[in-house]
Design an enzyme around this catalytic site. Structure first.
Site, PDB file in Angstrom:
ATOM      1  N   ASP A  70       0.883  -1.323   0.037  1.00 57.25           N
ATOM      2  CA  ASP A  70      -0.257  -0.144  -0.069  1.00 57.25           C
ATOM      3  C   ASP A  70       0.708   1.008  -0.146  1.00 57.25           C
ATOM      4  OD1 ASP A  70      -2.303  -1.641   0.178  1.00 57.25           O
ATOM      5  OD2 ASP A  70      -2.481  -1.553   2.448  1.00 57.25           O
TER       6      ASP A  70
ATOM      7  N   TYR B 290       7.043  -9.862   7.051  1.00 58.85           N
ATOM      8  CA  TYR B 290       7.086  -8.254   7.188  1.00 58.85           C
ATOM      9  C   TYR B 290       7.628  -8.123   8.518  1.00 58.85           C
ATOM     10  CZ  TYR B 290       3.539  -7.800   3.248  1.00 58.85           C
ATOM     11  OH  TYR B 290       2.873  -7.960   1.936  1.00 58.85           O
TER      12      TYR B 290
END
Length: 297
Positions: free
Chosen positions: A61, A141
């Site tokens: 994003d 992540y």
């Protein structure tokens, strides 16, 4: 789509997502995909820039960073030869790793003119069955944050989120442990139409970074939209005392979006690694990933 007359390349790359409107190309916006595809069109000297298309392993994003992003594209043998032409033809053939680094240096040199916040590390020739998205086994992540009263470091502020309340590190870790395993994560993401939010959360571990920030390692077979930042928001809500452990479990099991915790800011998040199976297992893995996941009762 891959054609028999083309060669598939895997790109390994990193970027600082601060000034990008995410990965995906969007008209009039600065994106990682748009920057890379524009550079590739120049490098490959294609007549139609729209014919250069990248498939990405982890679509990030706006504001999200990446150290271990992976993408693939198909080129013709002639384009590949131009890309990797050696300046000193009398040298013996280079090993594949050196060729991969050479291609990466050339592409980075072009993309850096407009996007110095993107670096391509390697461009390997891979089997036609390789798919940066569907062949992935798991994605990892890292999320960095500091709570109220913790030391601020301006040199990493672009990559570290701030929470306006003190955080109990042990409570955050206990809450993270509760979310591990195969679950329906609808509470923490919005599944695509026709798909489920069933994911296997493999690791959710916190550490204290050298600069004092809290850093989460979060790994799953796949993630749905905003899932990582929502999971972080949920355990931060426990660690700050906004909700308790029992409510977190109830929210998880309710499988419904909620306002009891917030989705954390994008800039604390970085895609660190995407893992893939051996070449002989790529096709089977992609087929398994494309299959719709069964709902959990």
């Amino acid at each position: 789509m891959h054609h028999s007359a083309s060669v598939r390349l895997r790109l390994d790359l990193s970027y600082d997502g601060t000034d990008f409107s995410g990965w995906a190309a969007q008209p009039g916006l600065r994106t990682v995909q748009g920057s890379l595809e524009g550079a590739l069109a120049m490098l490959l000297r294609v007549d139609d820039p729209a014919s250069v298309r990248l498939t990405v392993g982890g679509r990030t994003d706006a504001g999200v960073h990446a150290r271990g992003q992976v993408a693939h594209l198909d080129v013709t043998p002639a384009q590949l030869e131009k890309w990797t032409a050696r300046r000193r033809p009398e040298e013996p053939a280079w090993e594949a790793p050196e060729l991969a680094r050479l291609r990466a240096r050339k592409l980075t040199g072009i993309v850096s003119r407009a996007a110095p916040d993107v670096v391509v590390h390697a461009a390997h020739v891979v089997p036609a069955a390789f798919d940066a998205r569907f062949s992935a086994l798991r994605r990892r992540y890292e999320y960095r944050l500091i709570g109220a009263g913790m030391r601020k470091d301006p040199l990493v502020a672009r990559y570290t989120a701030e929470v306006p309340r003190p955080l109990d590190f042990d409570a955050v870790q206990r809450a993270s442990d509760e979310l591990l395993g195969l679950n329906d994560f609808t509470t923490f993401c919005k599944a695509r139409e026709g798909a489920t939010a069933v994911r296997d959360l493999l690791r959710f571990e916190w550490r204290r970074a050298e600069d004092g920030a809290y850093a989460a390692r979060i790994e799953a077979d796949a993630f749905c939209h905003s899932m990582v930042r929502a999971l972080i928001g949920a355990v931060v809500a426990v660690g700050s005392g906004r909700i308790d452990h029992e409510e977190l479990v109830a929210l998880r099991d309710a499988r419904a979006r909620t306002s009891r915790f917030t989705v954390m800011p994008a800039h604390g998040l970085s895609l660190e690694e995407i893992a893939y199976p051996p070449n002989d297992a790529l096709e089977a893995r992609a087929a398994a990933t494309r299959a719709r996941r069964s709902a959990i009762d």
